[in-house]
Design a protein around this motif. Sequence first.
Motif, short mmCIF file in Angstrom:
data_model
loop_
_atom_site.label_atom_id
_atom_site.label_comp_id
_atom_site.label_asym_id
_atom_site.label_seq_id
_atom_site.Cartn_x
_atom_site.Cartn_y
_atom_site.Cartn_z
N GLN A 157 -22.13 41.10 7.43
CA GLN A 157 -20.67 41.17 7.49
C GLN A 157 -20.18 42.57 7.12
N ILE A 160 -20.63 44.79 10.12
CA ILE A 160 -19.61 44.54 11.15
C ILE A 160 -18.29 45.20 10.76
N GLU A 161 -17.90 45.01 9.50
CA GLU A 161 -16.63 45.58 9.05
C GLU A 161 -16.65 47.11 9.11
N ARG A 164 -16.14 48.23 12.67
CA ARG A 164 -14.76 47.98 13.07
C ARG A 164 -13.82 49.06 12.52
N ILE A 170 -18.36 45.55 18.48
CA ILE A 170 -19.58 44.79 18.19
C ILE A 170 -19.96 44.03 19.46
N ILE A 200 -21.82 33.46 11.74
CA ILE A 200 -21.19 34.77 11.63
C ILE A 200 -20.66 35.24 12.98
N GLU A 203 -17.40 33.45 13.41
CA GLU A 203 -16.39 33.96 12.49
C GLU A 203 -15.74 35.23 13.01
N TYR A 204 -16.53 36.08 13.66
CA TYR A 204 -16.00 37.36 14.15
C TYR A 204 -15.70 37.35 15.64
N VAL A 206 -17.71 37.13 18.27
CA VAL A 206 -18.64 37.92 19.08
C VAL A 206 -19.79 37.00 19.51
#
Length: 271
Positions: A157, A160-161, A164, A170, A200, A203-204, A206
Amino acid sequence: MNEIKHIIAIASGKGGVGKSTTAANLALALQARGAQVGLLDADIYGPSQQLMLGVAEGVRPEQQGGQFLLPIKAHGLRTMSMGYLVTEKTPMVWRGPMAGGALAQMLEQTLWGPLDYLIIDMPPGTGDVQLTLSQKASLAGAIIVTTPQDIALLDAQKGIEMFRKVDVPILGIVENMAIHVCSNCGHQEHIFGENGGEQIAAEYGVPLLASLPLDRGIREQMDAGQPTVMAQPNSPVTALYLQMADKIRAVLVQEGDDGVRQFPNIQISDD
């Protein structure tokens, strides 16, 4: 670098999740689909692609014009790694800016030639090398590699953040070591947890690009310098890597085939 169509970063929040193995096999899978592919080992402190691709110790890239390096061919890939420039026993006792500078030099001073994809095997974490890459080249996207266990998902996570925050899309999640199949009885067991990659990814928003098994053969092949896609082209594991390559190609085709920009476009208006 203007001859490279797509640069893809293979990243992870922590080490030991199979990121380098994924990078090598994905590069070979894209090549198997007919693409011209390069592989940059950007793990300055712990380069591993030289071993995984079976490049002999002591092989050094040739220089051209006293400034540029020629990539080393391995299984048809054009490759560059810090492992080609130092010995196996040389520790890279560098501060962050020095590591970032080394990445910039390998990226910009290697004569890659025309490439459809340049796969970059990133070091684990969210540090200087990741920031340098996002500044030096316009990435087509990043792929986050994780295992299903909770601690790995937390680090994924963070990765990913980070991407971003620097406006790098992603492309998807790769769940590694998702399931173990006993070689004697065929019993399947989720050693590191179950469905972590799916959670995950959902959640995002992707895609989950692949869910790869914990397989001793993958480790043995990589240690021998023969990645699975080359060693067993018709195996079920290779099929998973090829499917991953197809999904990535489909996403990037929708985004267009413009070459990589080294600098942002500047627009001037009278406002």
